[in-house]
Design a protein around this motif. Structure first.
Motif, PDB file in Angstrom:
ATOM      1  N   ILE A  88       3.769  -4.839  -1.580  1.00  0.00           N
ATOM      2  CA  ILE A  88       4.847  -4.686  -2.561  1.00  0.00           C
ATOM      3  C   ILE A  88       4.296  -4.692  -3.980  1.00  0.00           C
ATOM      4  O   ILE A  88       4.742  -3.913  -4.834  1.00  0.00           O
ATOM      5  CB  ILE A  88       5.919  -5.779  -2.354  1.00  0.00           C
ATOM      6  CG1 ILE A  88       6.723  -5.477  -1.088  1.00  0.00           C
ATOM      7  CG2 ILE A  88       6.826  -5.911  -3.573  1.00  0.00           C
ATOM      8  CD1 ILE A  88       7.615  -6.628  -0.624  1.00  0.00           C
ATOM      9  N   ARG A  89       3.330  -5.542  -4.243  1.00  0.00           N
ATOM     10  CA  ARG A  89       2.738  -5.583  -5.590  1.00  0.00           C
ATOM     11  C   ARG A  89       2.017  -4.279  -5.921  1.00  0.00           C
ATOM     12  O   ARG A  89       1.981  -3.860  -7.067  1.00  0.00           O
ATOM     13  CB  ARG A  89       1.783  -6.763  -5.701  1.00  0.00           C
ATOM     14  CG  ARG A  89       2.492  -8.110  -5.712  1.00  0.00           C
ATOM     15  CD  ARG A  89       1.512  -9.268  -5.695  1.00  0.00           C
ATOM     16  NE  ARG A  89       2.215 -10.530  -5.527  1.00  0.00           N
ATOM     17  CZ  ARG A  89       1.912 -11.447  -4.609  1.00  0.00           C
ATOM     18  NH1 ARG A  89       0.903 -11.250  -3.757  1.00  0.00           N
ATOM     19  NH2 ARG A  89       2.616 -12.555  -4.530  1.00  0.00           N
ATOM     20  N   ALA A  90       1.455  -3.626  -4.911  1.00  0.00           N
ATOM     21  CA  ALA A  90       0.719  -2.377  -5.140  1.00  0.00           C
ATOM     22  C   ALA A  90       1.619  -1.142  -5.076  1.00  0.00           C
ATOM     23  O   ALA A  90       1.360  -0.151  -5.754  1.00  0.00           O
ATOM     24  CB  ALA A  90      -0.404  -2.243  -4.107  1.00  0.00           C
ATOM     25  N   ASN A  91       2.649  -1.210  -4.238  1.00  0.00           N
ATOM     26  CA  ASN A  91       3.534  -0.059  -4.037  1.00  0.00           C
ATOM     27  C   ASN A  91       4.935  -0.600  -3.737  1.00  0.00           C
ATOM     28  O   ASN A  91       5.172  -1.100  -2.640  1.00  0.00           O
ATOM     29  CB  ASN A  91       3.032   0.798  -2.874  1.00  0.00           C
ATOM     30  CG  ASN A  91       3.915   2.003  -2.604  1.00  0.00           C
ATOM     31  OD1 ASN A  91       5.011   2.127  -3.157  1.00  0.00           O
ATOM     32  ND2 ASN A  91       3.448   2.889  -1.750  1.00  0.00           N
ATOM     33  N   PRO A  92       5.856  -0.501  -4.669  1.00  0.00           N
ATOM     34  CA  PRO A  92       7.167  -1.116  -4.488  1.00  0.00           C
ATOM     35  C   PRO A  92       8.116  -0.393  -3.532  1.00  0.00           C
ATOM     36  O   PRO A  92       9.208  -0.888  -3.268  1.00  0.00           O
ATOM     37  CB  PRO A  92       7.736  -1.150  -5.908  1.00  0.00           C
ATOM     38  CG  PRO A  92       7.099   0.017  -6.581  1.00  0.00           C
ATOM     39  CD  PRO A  92       5.711   0.094  -5.999  1.00  0.00           C
ATOM     40  N   SER A  93       7.719   0.753  -3.005  1.00  0.00           N
ATOM     41  CA  SER A  93       8.594   1.476  -2.078  1.00  0.00           C
ATOM     42  C   SER A  93       8.627   0.768  -0.731  1.00  0.00           C
ATOM     43  O   SER A  93       7.583   0.511  -0.128  1.00  0.00           O
ATOM     44  CB  SER A  93       8.105   2.911  -1.879  1.00  0.00           C
ATOM     45  OG  SER A  93       8.199   3.615  -3.087  1.00  0.00           O
ATOM     46  N   VAL A  94       9.836   0.445  -0.269  1.00  0.00           N
ATOM     47  CA  VAL A  94      10.008  -0.244   1.011  1.00  0.00           C
ATOM     48  C   VAL A  94      11.152   0.391   1.785  1.00  0.00           C
ATOM     49  O   VAL A  94      11.953   1.144   1.235  1.00  0.00           O
ATOM     50  CB  VAL A  94      10.297  -1.757   0.824  1.00  0.00           C
ATOM     51  CG1 VAL A  94       9.130  -2.453   0.129  1.00  0.00           C
ATOM     52  CG2 VAL A  94      11.585  -1.983   0.067  1.00  0.00           C
TER      53      VAL A  94
END
Length: 153
Positions: A88-94
């Motif tokens: 999440i810290r590196a890529n906020p897409s979930v």
């Protein structure tokens, strides 16, 4: 649920269907789609869901997690050094996915996740963001950008 939160969720549902391809439109016919109010009633305060994240190297990571819906935002807690937190810290897409125990309701959510600051955590109900019995946790807010929810007819 405040009217503005319902309107925000309904906008995410409407946006999702407006951008949906033929397969989703076929699988989610108008008569089976959940409204925001029905979605909130199904979700309840908390629900077990599958959370999918993506690592900095592009590797998918999925796991079951308890997610709380508060207003139009989803919240989760995690160990600060967990894989999902690094993702999440590196890529906020979930993405989140869940279904009813009977299998007659299916929900898919795409969104943007971010770790909450101490001040943001202090402004929320403790059950959403409190530290766990095993120690401090990271708290995450997920803003939904797409919601696709249906009841099997």
């Amino acid at each position: 649920m405040p009217d503005d939160a319902l309107a925000t969720l309904q906008a995410a549902i409407d946006r999702s269907l407006a951008a949906a391809g033929p397969a989703i439109l076929h699988s989610f016919p108008p008569e089976s789609r959940l409204s925001a109010a029905e979605f909130v009633a199904f979700w309840g305060g908390q629900r077990l869901a599958a959370l999918a994240t993506v690592s900095p190297r592009g590797r998918a990571h999925a796991l079951p997690i308890t997610v709380h819906l508060h207003g139009a935002t989803f919240y989760l807690r995690s160990e600060p050094d967990a894989v999902k937190m690094r993702d999440i810290r590196a890529n906020p897409s979930v993405a989140l996915s869940t279904w009813s125990a009977e299998g007659d309701i299916h929900v898919m959510i795409q969104g943007t996740a971010r770790e909450l600051t101490a001040d943001e955590r202090a402004a929320l109900p403790p059950d959403l963001v409190a530290d766990a019995p095993w120690g401090p946790v990271a708290a995450v807010a997920i803003t939904p950008t797409r919601i696709t929810a249906r009841r099997r007819s």
